[in-house]
Design a protein around this motif. Structure first.
Motif, PDB file in Angstrom:
ATOM      1  N   PRO A   2      38.421  43.962  47.713  1.00 48.53           N
ATOM      2  CA  PRO A   2      39.096  45.146  47.146  1.00 48.53           C
ATOM      3  C   PRO A   2      38.990  45.214  45.618  1.00 48.53           C
ATOM      4  O   PRO A   2      39.976  45.041  44.892  1.00 48.53           O
ATOM      5  CB  PRO A   2      40.544  44.952  47.599  1.00 48.53           C
ATOM      6  CG  PRO A   2      40.710  43.471  47.664  1.00 48.53           C
ATOM      7  CD  PRO A   2      39.386  42.935  48.147  1.00 48.53           C
ATOM      8  N   TRP A   3      37.793  45.494  45.130  1.00 51.09           N
ATOM      9  CA  TRP A   3      37.561  45.507  43.688  1.00 51.09           C
ATOM     10  C   TRP A   3      38.448  46.515  42.970  1.00 51.09           C
ATOM     11  O   TRP A   3      38.986  46.229  41.890  1.00 51.09           O
ATOM     12  CB  TRP A   3      36.091  45.813  43.403  1.00 51.09           C
ATOM     13  CG  TRP A   3      35.137  44.809  43.962  1.00 51.09           C
ATOM     14  CD1 TRP A   3      34.328  44.963  45.050  1.00 51.09           C
ATOM     15  CD2 TRP A   3      34.901  43.477  43.481  1.00 51.09           C
ATOM     16  NE1 TRP A   3      33.601  43.821  45.279  1.00 51.09           N
ATOM     17  CE2 TRP A   3      33.928  42.890  44.328  1.00 51.09           C
ATOM     18  CE3 TRP A   3      35.410  42.729  42.422  1.00 51.09           C
ATOM     19  CZ2 TRP A   3      33.462  41.597  44.143  1.00 51.09           C
ATOM     20  CZ3 TRP A   3      34.948  41.436  42.230  1.00 51.09           C
ATOM     21  CH2 TRP A   3      33.987  40.887  43.087  1.00 51.09           C
ATOM     22  N   ASN A   4      38.586  47.707  43.540  1.00 54.14           N
ATOM     23  CA  ASN A   4      39.398  48.736  42.891  1.00 54.14           C
ATOM     24  C   ASN A   4      40.837  48.278  42.709  1.00 54.14           C
ATOM     25  O   ASN A   4      41.454  48.501  41.660  1.00 54.14           O
ATOM     26  CB  ASN A   4      39.371  50.033  43.706  1.00 54.14           C
ATOM     27  CG  ASN A   4      38.028  50.732  43.643  1.00 54.14           C
ATOM     28  OD1 ASN A   4      37.263  50.528  42.699  1.00 54.14           O
ATOM     29  ND2 ASN A   4      37.729  51.551  44.638  1.00 54.14           N
ATOM     30  N   ALA A   5      41.374  47.639  43.735  1.00 54.00           N
ATOM     31  CA  ALA A   5      42.759  47.165  43.663  1.00 54.00           C
ATOM     32  C   ALA A   5      42.916  46.095  42.585  1.00 54.00           C
ATOM     33  O   ALA A   5      43.941  46.047  41.893  1.00 54.00           O
ATOM     34  CB  ALA A   5      43.192  46.622  45.022  1.00 54.00           C
ATOM     35  N   GLN A   8      43.132  47.749  39.199  1.00 53.89           N
ATOM     36  CA  GLN A   8      44.279  48.636  39.034  1.00 53.89           C
ATOM     37  C   GLN A   8      45.566  47.846  38.811  1.00 53.89           C
ATOM     38  O   GLN A   8      46.620  48.432  38.582  1.00 53.89           O
ATOM     39  CB  GLN A   8      44.435  49.528  40.275  1.00 53.89           C
ATOM     40  CG  GLN A   8      43.342  50.581  40.414  1.00 53.89           C
ATOM     41  CD  GLN A   8      43.410  51.325  41.740  1.00 53.89           C
ATOM     42  OE1 GLN A   8      44.303  51.088  42.552  1.00 53.89           O
ATOM     43  NE2 GLN A   8      42.458  52.220  41.962  1.00 53.89           N
ATOM     44  N   ASP A 209      43.904  48.823  48.421  1.00 51.22           N
ATOM     45  CA  ASP A 209      42.565  49.307  48.072  1.00 51.22           C
ATOM     46  C   ASP A 209      42.242  50.587  48.830  1.00 51.22           C
ATOM     47  O   ASP A 209      42.476  50.690  50.010  1.00 51.22           O
ATOM     48  CB  ASP A 209      41.525  48.230  48.394  1.00 51.22           C
ATOM     49  CG  ASP A 209      40.187  48.561  47.781  1.00 51.22           C
ATOM     50  OD1 ASP A 209      40.185  49.079  46.650  1.00 51.22           O
ATOM     51  OD2 ASP A 209      39.158  48.287  48.430  1.00 51.22           O
TER      52      ASP A 209
END
Length: 209
Positions: A2-5, A8, A209
């Motif tokens: 979960p790169w986006n998470a 963020q 994510d």
């Protein structure tokens, strides 16, 4: 993954910046302290070589103290986030204070300056009970990936910081401005960011994510 998470999360960004700040002081001192001891403190090459190993040797001793200190606080009911913030603050402010003392013209003899810097850099090992535990605290599942992210950013000062120190030294002919001032800046700003944004509360990155 979960790169986006990850990116963020304020806690992750706090770890990234703290890793960068700690590495700046570590790598620049690792590379330049022997020259500083020789050129600024007028130690001969043999003496400069010997005293350069004192900070890492002292760090071995401090690391065991830091681990017991953190474990004791947690076992006595202190919130994990508070423990991590306390340990990392010690790891940042101790070398910053010692670098400030070393850069001032206080008329201290060379061996006292060596002792001050050794103590400050050794106390930076409290980061092992601060920053370096936080990856596991917030996400055991992704701790290795999070450490990989922060460690990648933390490697940048090993290239940029070491070169910039040499450039500033050539430009200013001042060890205080070239070696100590940038490290002090990153230690202090790293402390602020860490105290404001760091957290050891578990985060479910997969869910967000």
């Amino acid at each position: 993954v979960p790169w986006n998470a990850f990116f963020q999360s304020k806690a992750v960004w706090a770890m990234i910046y703290a890793h960068f700040c700690g590495s700046w002081g570590h790598y620049t001192c690792l590379s330049w302290l022997p020259t500083y001891f020789s050129d600024e403190l007028n130690l001969n090459l043999a003496e400069a070589a010997w005293v350069s190993v004192l900070p890492p040797l002292a760090s071995v001793f401090v690391t065991s103290i830091a681990a017991q200190f953190a474990d004791s606080l947690i076992s006595n009911g202190v919130e994990t986030t508070v423990v991590r913030k306390v340990c990392q603050t010690i790891a940042f402010l101790s070398p910053a204070a010692c670098m400030i003392l070393s850069s001032l013209d206080l008329g201290l003899p060379p061996w006292e300056i060596v002792a001050i810097l050794t103590a400050g850099l050794a106390l930076s090992s409290f980061a092992l009970s601060g920053l370096y535990c936080t990856h596991q605290d917030i996400s055991p599942e992704y701790a290795s990936i999070l450490l990989g992210i922060t460690n990648t950013v933390g490697a940048v000062p090993g290239i940029v910081g070491v070169a910039l120190t040499g450039y500033l030294l050539d430009s200013t002919h001042s060890w205080g401005m070239s070696l100590f001032a940038p490290s002090i800046f990153f230690y202090l700003t790293g402390t602020v960011v860490w105290l404001v944004f760091a957290s050891s509360k578990p985060q479910n990155f997969s869910k967000t994510d």
